[in-house]
Design a protein around this motif. Structure first.
Motif, PDB file in Angstrom:
ATOM      1  N   SER A 127     -65.233  66.136 -46.132  1.00  0.00           N
ATOM      2  CA  SER A 127     -64.168  65.272 -45.614  1.00  0.00           C
ATOM      3  C   SER A 127     -63.001  66.078 -45.039  1.00  0.00           C
ATOM      4  CB  SER A 127     -63.665  64.320 -46.698  1.00  0.00           C
ATOM      5  OG  SER A 127     -63.101  65.050 -47.769  1.00  0.00           O
ATOM      6  N   ARG A 128     -62.736  67.262 -45.597  1.00  0.00           N
ATOM      7  CA  ARG A 128     -61.641  68.086 -45.065  1.00  0.00           C
ATOM      8  C   ARG A 128     -61.959  68.564 -43.659  1.00  0.00           C
ATOM      9  NH1 ARG A 128     -61.918  72.051 -49.932  1.00  0.00           N
ATOM     10  NH2 ARG A 128     -64.019  71.651 -49.252  1.00  0.00           N
ATOM     11  N   VAL A 129     -63.214  68.919 -43.418  1.00  0.00           N
ATOM     12  CA  VAL A 129     -63.624  69.358 -42.082  1.00  0.00           C
ATOM     13  C   VAL A 129     -63.496  68.194 -41.097  1.00  0.00           C
ATOM     14  CG1 VAL A 129     -65.584  70.140 -40.679  1.00  0.00           C
ATOM     15  CG2 VAL A 129     -65.145  71.185 -42.912  1.00  0.00           C
ATOM     16  N   ARG A 130     -63.958  67.028 -41.487  1.00  0.00           N
ATOM     17  CA  ARG A 130     -63.873  65.856 -40.603  1.00  0.00           C
ATOM     18  C   ARG A 130     -62.422  65.577 -40.218  1.00  0.00           C
ATOM     19  NH1 ARG A 130     -67.389  63.632 -44.570  1.00  0.00           N
ATOM     20  NH2 ARG A 130     -65.736  62.207 -45.242  1.00  0.00           N
ATOM     21  N   GLU A 131     -61.537  65.616 -41.199  1.00  0.00           N
ATOM     22  CA  GLU A 131     -60.128  65.313 -40.908  1.00  0.00           C
ATOM     23  C   GLU A 131     -59.498  66.372 -40.010  1.00  0.00           C
ATOM     24  OE1 GLU A 131     -58.891  62.329 -41.362  1.00  0.00           O
ATOM     25  OE2 GLU A 131     -60.898  61.962 -42.154  1.00  0.00           O
ATOM     26  N   LYS A 132     -59.817  67.639 -40.224  1.00  0.00           N
ATOM     27  CA  LYS A 132     -59.299  68.698 -39.343  1.00  0.00           C
ATOM     28  C   LYS A 132     -59.752  68.465 -37.910  1.00  0.00           C
ATOM     29  CE  LYS A 132     -59.228  72.540 -42.608  1.00  0.00           C
ATOM     30  NZ  LYS A 132     -59.858  73.831 -42.928  1.00  0.00           N
ATOM     31  N   LEU A 133     -61.045  68.177 -37.744  1.00  0.00           N
ATOM     32  CA  LEU A 133     -61.578  67.980 -36.395  1.00  0.00           C
ATOM     33  C   LEU A 133     -60.936  66.755 -35.730  1.00  0.00           C
ATOM     34  CD1 LEU A 133     -65.351  68.766 -37.036  1.00  0.00           C
ATOM     35  CD2 LEU A 133     -63.623  70.274 -36.018  1.00  0.00           C
ATOM     36  N   ARG A 134     -60.763  65.704 -36.480  1.00  0.00           N
ATOM     37  CA  ARG A 134     -60.146  64.491 -35.922  1.00  0.00           C
ATOM     38  C   ARG A 134     -58.703  64.725 -35.490  1.00  0.00           C
ATOM     39  NH1 ARG A 134     -63.314  61.374 -40.356  1.00  0.00           N
ATOM     40  NH2 ARG A 134     -64.890  60.348 -39.061  1.00  0.00           N
ATOM     41  N   ALA A 135     -58.032  65.669 -36.122  1.00  0.00           N
ATOM     42  CA  ALA A 135     -56.625  65.945 -35.814  1.00  0.00           C
ATOM     43  C   ALA A 135     -56.452  66.869 -34.604  1.00  0.00           C
ATOM     44  CB  ALA A 135     -55.935  66.552 -37.035  1.00  0.00           C
TER      45      ALA A 135
END
Length: 153
Positions: A127-135
């Motif tokens: 989930s941390r990777v997903r949120e970084k990419l989305r940002a």
């Protein structure tokens, strides 16, 4: 295969336009054809759509990994993109998709195809990777975050 060998900054796209799954896949196919003129965007699009007809590549948590084996493709090609707004991708969890990694592989690369899909799915399971990419606010930033995240995994 490393993510760095698969992806390029030119095929890391922030806020890719598309009001539907088909439109997103069409825009991805066109982006690939711009970078790889030997590949026809219609053929890429048709292969991606044919794969989607077998079942959605939406893996949940707002992520999809559209993929196909492609005649004329000489090496694996990846496209990482975010969308705004999120798009219905018929994912099992019914969440709309705003993070995609499209994967094209040569027609005869079955095991490499499966191994690469597993690697990408593993990266997006965090989930941390997903949120970084989305940002990410630019293609270069999206690319850098993906490469750094894969290296740290």
């Amino acid at each position: 295969m490393t993510l760095e060998a698969l992806l390029s900054p030119r095929l890391s796209l922030c806020n890719l336009a598309g009001s539907s799954k088909k439109k997103l896949l069409l825009n991805i196919a066109q982006a690939i054809a711009e970078q790889y003129p030997q590949l026809d965007s219609d053929t890429v699009f048709n292969q991606l759509i044919a794969r989607e007809r077998l079942g959605s590549t939406g893996i949940g948590e707002g992520v999809a990994i559209p993929h196909c084996r492609l005649p004329g493709c000489e090496h694996p090609i990846g496209v990482l993109c975010t969308t705004e707004p999120a798009v219905d991708f018929d994912a099992a969890d019914r969440q709309p998709v705003d993070l995609l990694f499209a994967l094209l592989v040569p027609e005869d690369s079955e095991q490499e195809h499966l191994d690469t899909l597993a690697q990408i799915a593993g990266l997006f399971s965090d989930s941390r990777v997903r949120e970084k990419l989305r940002a990410a606010e630019s293609g270069d930033e999206l690319y850098g975050l993906a490469i750094d995240s894969a290296a740290a995994a």
